[in-house]
Design an enzyme around this catalytic site. Sequence first.
Site, PDB file in Angstrom:
ATOM      1  N   LEU A  38      12.191   3.126  28.867  1.00 50.24           N
ATOM      2  CA  LEU A  38      11.191   2.972  27.824  1.00 50.24           C
ATOM      3  C   LEU A  38      11.417   1.701  27.022  1.00 50.24           C
ATOM      4  O   LEU A  38      12.553   1.363  26.687  1.00 50.24           O
ATOM      5  CB  LEU A  38      11.230   4.175  26.883  1.00 50.24           C
ATOM      6  CG  LEU A  38      11.096   5.548  27.555  1.00 50.24           C
ATOM      7  CD1 LEU A  38      11.322   6.644  26.527  1.00 50.24           C
ATOM      8  CD2 LEU A  38       9.748   5.688  28.221  1.00 50.24           C
TER       9      LEU A  38
ATOM     10  N   GLY B  86      19.950  10.072  30.186  1.00 53.33           N
ATOM     11  CA  GLY B  86      20.608   9.796  28.909  1.00 53.33           C
ATOM     12  C   GLY B  86      19.856   8.687  28.210  1.00 53.33           C
ATOM     13  O   GLY B  86      19.156   7.900  28.853  1.00 53.33           O
ATOM     14  N   GLY B  87      19.975   8.623  26.885  1.00 53.52           N
ATOM     15  CA  GLY B  87      19.270   7.589  26.144  1.00 53.52           C
ATOM     16  C   GLY B  87      17.775   7.662  26.419  1.00 53.52           C
ATOM     17  O   GLY B  87      17.170   8.725  26.335  1.00 53.52           O
ATOM     18  N   ASP B  88      17.190   6.514  26.764  1.00 50.92           N
ATOM     19  CA  ASP B  88      15.753   6.479  27.068  1.00 50.92           C
ATOM     20  C   ASP B  88      15.500   6.312  28.556  1.00 50.92           C
ATOM     21  O   ASP B  88      14.457   5.787  28.960  1.00 50.92           O
ATOM     22  CB  ASP B  88      15.076   5.349  26.278  1.00 50.92           C
ATOM     23  CG  ASP B  88      15.631   3.973  26.649  1.00 50.92           C
ATOM     24  OD1 ASP B  88      16.723   3.905  27.237  1.00 50.92           O
ATOM     25  OD2 ASP B  88      14.962   2.965  26.344  1.00 50.92           O
ATOM     26  N   GLU B  89      16.443   6.756  29.383  1.00 48.40           N
ATOM     27  CA  GLU B  89      16.307   6.634  30.832  1.00 48.40           C
ATOM     28  C   GLU B  89      15.975   7.988  31.466  1.00 48.40           C
ATOM     29  O   GLU B  89      16.694   8.972  31.278  1.00 48.40           O
ATOM     30  CB  GLU B  89      17.586   6.070  31.450  1.00 48.40           C
ATOM     31  CG  GLU B  89      17.855   4.620  31.057  1.00 48.40           C
ATOM     32  CD  GLU B  89      19.091   4.052  31.705  1.00 48.40           C
ATOM     33  OE1 GLU B  89      19.182   2.815  31.825  1.00 48.40           O
ATOM     34  OE2 GLU B  89      19.984   4.833  32.094  1.00 48.40           O
TER      35      GLU B  89
END
Length: 208
Positions: free
Chosen positions: A66, A106-109
């Site tokens: 993102l 994880g995160g925006d992945e």
Amino acid sequence: LQASNLNLRMQIEERRKAESQLYYEAHHDALTKLPNRAMFTDRLTHALRHIKRHSQHSFAVLFIDLDRFKVINDTLGHQAGDKFLIEIASRLTECVRENDVLARLGGDEFVILLDSLVSQDDVEDVATRIIESIEQPFEVDGNCLYSNASIGIALCNAHYRDASEILRDADAAMYQAKSLGRGRYVYFDDSMREQLLASLTLEQELRI
């Protein structure tokens, strides 16, 4: 005796529920409730084994990153960032088919396993739906937010040895998509791997 049997059955049921909950927590992302990396890798490994036995089948992996998530997180705080990710997960879920696997690494992945492909058009239809969905504005805590999705696509075949290789190539294609202007999808090809190897070699030489 009946009371003892009932008590034993209740203990067994409680243990079964506890084990089921532990399994769920180990294989799902706590924030979005989507499958996590462990579960996705397991399903991807299974798909790879299947394609080695049935070469007529095909599948693809989409690696989604993102745009502007760090800006949103840093500016509005982690709570707003979490709400944004939950909405992203909801929109992505609406873009995939029932037999596909959507996971958060994880995160925006996020990653998607598109299983049982009929043609490459299936991949492009899903990728296009994702890009168009993420382009729509997000309403979070009274703020109107915008983002884009950069998508790397690895078309999978029997030459892959394990799940990590497929994820690596889809990740490389995603970075290529970001470098070309974001809000688009790019298919992996071998030239990307050659570029990565060349870049790694140069980096190693500069360190010497």
